[in-house]
Design a protein around this motif. Sequence first.
Motif, short mmCIF file in Angstrom:
data_model
loop_
_atom_site.label_atom_id
_atom_site.label_comp_id
_atom_site.label_asym_id
_atom_site.label_seq_id
_atom_site.Cartn_x
_atom_site.Cartn_y
_atom_site.Cartn_z
N ARG A 243 2.38 -1.56 15.90
CA ARG A 243 1.78 -0.74 16.98
C ARG A 243 0.83 0.31 16.43
O ARG A 243 -0.22 0.59 17.01
N ARG A 244 1.22 0.91 15.28
CA ARG A 244 0.37 1.95 14.69
C ARG A 244 -0.99 1.36 14.31
O ARG A 244 -2.03 1.95 14.60
N SER A 245 -0.99 0.20 13.66
CA SER A 245 -2.25 -0.43 13.26
C SER A 245 -3.10 -0.78 14.48
O SER A 245 -4.32 -0.65 14.46
N SER B 241 0.80 -1.23 0.00
CA SER B 241 0.00 0.00 0.00
C SER B 241 0.83 1.28 0.00
O SER B 241 0.30 2.36 -0.21
N VAL B 242 2.13 1.16 0.27
CA VAL B 242 3.00 2.35 0.32
C VAL B 242 4.26 2.11 -0.50
O VAL B 242 4.62 0.97 -0.76
N ASP B 243 4.93 3.22 -0.91
CA ASP B 243 6.18 3.11 -1.70
C ASP B 243 7.28 2.45 -0.89
O ASP B 243 7.95 1.53 -1.33
N ASN C 90 -2.14 7.19 1.23
CA ASN C 90 -1.57 8.51 0.92
C ASN C 90 -2.01 9.53 1.97
O ASN C 90 -2.51 10.60 1.63
N ALA C 91 -1.88 9.18 3.22
CA ALA C 91 -2.26 10.02 4.37
C ALA C 91 -3.77 10.14 4.50
O ALA C 91 -4.49 10.22 3.51
N GLY C 92 -4.22 10.13 5.74
CA GLY C 92 -5.67 10.20 6.01
C GLY C 92 -6.33 8.84 5.92
O GLY C 92 -7.55 8.75 5.78
N THR C 93 -5.56 7.77 6.04
CA THR C 93 -6.16 6.44 5.86
C THR C 93 -7.05 6.05 7.03
O THR C 93 -8.00 5.29 6.84
N ARG C 94 -6.75 6.55 8.25
CA ARG C 94 -7.64 6.17 9.37
C ARG C 94 -9.02 6.81 9.16
O ARG C 94 -10.04 6.20 9.47
N CYS C 95 -9.03 8.03 8.59
CA CYS C 95 -10.31 8.70 8.32
C CYS C 95 -11.05 7.98 7.20
O CYS C 95 -12.26 7.74 7.30
N LYS D 114 -2.67 15.54 2.13
CA LYS D 114 -2.13 14.40 1.40
C LYS D 114 -0.73 14.12 1.92
O LYS D 114 -0.22 14.85 2.77
N LYS D 115 -0.10 13.06 1.39
CA LYS D 115 1.14 12.54 1.96
C LYS D 115 2.23 13.61 2.16
O LYS D 115 2.78 13.75 3.26
N GLU D 116 2.54 14.39 1.12
CA GLU D 116 3.63 15.38 1.25
C GLU D 116 3.27 16.42 2.30
O GLU D 116 4.14 16.91 3.04
P1 ADP Z 1 -3.04 8.28 8.37
O1 ADP Z 1 -2.92 7.41 7.16
O2 ADP Z 1 -4.31 8.03 9.12
O3 ADP Z 1 -2.83 9.75 8.05
P2 ADP Z 1 -0.40 8.38 9.62
O4 ADP Z 1 -0.42 9.84 9.86
O5 ADP Z 1 0.20 7.48 10.67
O6 ADP Z 1 -1.90 7.84 9.39
O7 ADP Z 1 0.33 8.03 8.27
C1 ADP Z 1 0.33 8.92 7.17
C2 ADP Z 1 0.74 8.18 5.93
O8 ADP Z 1 2.09 7.73 6.07
C3 ADP Z 1 -0.05 6.92 5.63
O9 ADP Z 1 -1.30 7.19 5.02
C4 ADP Z 1 0.89 6.21 4.72
O10 ADP Z 1 0.84 6.78 3.40
C5 ADP Z 1 2.26 6.51 5.35
N1 ADP Z 1 2.67 5.43 6.27
C6 ADP Z 1 2.17 5.16 7.49
N2 ADP Z 1 2.77 4.08 8.04
C7 ADP Z 1 3.68 3.64 7.15
C8 ADP Z 1 4.63 2.57 7.11
N3 ADP Z 1 4.75 1.71 8.13
N4 ADP Z 1 5.40 2.45 6.02
C9 ADP Z 1 5.29 3.30 5.00
N5 ADP Z 1 4.42 4.34 4.96
C10 ADP Z 1 3.62 4.52 6.01
#
Ligand code: ADP
Length: 252
Positions: A98-100, A87-89, A135-140, A178-180
Motif C-alpha cells: 500500500r505504501r508503494s 533495500s532495508v535491514d 534510509n528515509a527520504g526515498t520518495r524525495c 535520515k532513518k533514525e
Molecule cells: P520515505 O523513504 O519517503 O521517507 P517513509 O517515511 O514511509 O518514506 O519511510 C522511511 C524509511 O523507512 C524508508 O526510507 C525506509 O528506510 C524505511 N522503510 C519504509 N518501508 C519499509 C518496509 N516496508 N520495511 C522496512 N523498512 C521500511
Amino acid sequence: MGSVGAKEVPELLSPEGLRIDGRRLDELRPLKITAGALHQAEGSAFVEWGANKVMAAVYGPREVHPRHLQQNNKAIIQCRYNMAAFSVDERKRPGLDRRSQEISKVISEAFESVIFVEEFPRTSIDVYIEVLQANAGTRCAGVVAASVALADAGIPMADLVPSVAAGKISGHIALDLKKEEDNFGEADLPMALVPQSGRLVLLQMEGHMTRAELTEALDMGIKGCHQIYGKMKDALRARYQVTEAPPTEVTA
Ligand code: ADP
C-alpha cells in the motif's frame, strides 16, 4: 531526550545543536546525481543521497497499457515506485504494498502538472523508480531521480522538480531527515517544488507540528529544494557536456 515510556530514544541533537551525523539543522545529506546511468532506458538517473540509492528509468511517450487508461486529449503519467527487497535491514515483503502504491500515486500526480501532457494524446509516459538502498527520504530521492530521468529522455516539462523532506527532531525543525531521525523524530514533511513558479506539487505530513513550525519547515524545505535544483541542473549539464576530442597525433 533520554527515554520516552519504555522506548529508548537516541539523542538526536547534541548540546551544540549538531545532528547524529554531524549536520546542522538546515543541512542536506551529501547528494550525487548521475544523469543517463542506464543505456537501455530512454532517460535515466541514479541518485545517491546520504545512504539512499535510487535509480529512475523513463520510457515513452508510448502506447498505453492497459488500454482502457488511455486519454484522448493527453498523455498519462504512470510512475511506479518500488523498494527492492534488499533495500532495508528489516525484512521487507517484496512487491507493491500500500505504501508503494500511495507513493507511486503522489509522484505521478506531481509530474502530471509539470509535464506538457497535452502534447502527447493517447500515450503513456512510464517512470520506474527503484529504491536499491533506503534510509528515509526515498520518495524525495525518487522524485529527484525521476525528474532528471524525464529531462534526460527529452520529455517537455515546465521545470525540473526538486524534492526534500523537512521534519522535527528534539523539538527543532530540521532538513532532510535520515532513518533514525525519521523513526525517533516528531514529524516529517516531504515536499516537491516547481522552482520557477514556486508551486508545491507534492506535500505530505506525518506527525505533528504547530502552525509556526509548519511555516518554518516549509521555508527550510523550499530553500533545500533550490540547492537540489542546482545539483539536478549540474547533472544534466555534465551528461550533455561536449567533451573535447583528444588531439590527433601527427607524425612526420
Ligand atoms: P520515505 O523513504 O519517503 O521517507 P517513509 O517515511 O514511509 O518514506 O519511510 C522511511 C524509511 O523507512 C524508508 O526510507 C525506509 O528506510 C524505511 N522503510 C519504509 N518501508 C519499509 C518496509 N516496508 N520495511 C522496512 N523498512 C521500511
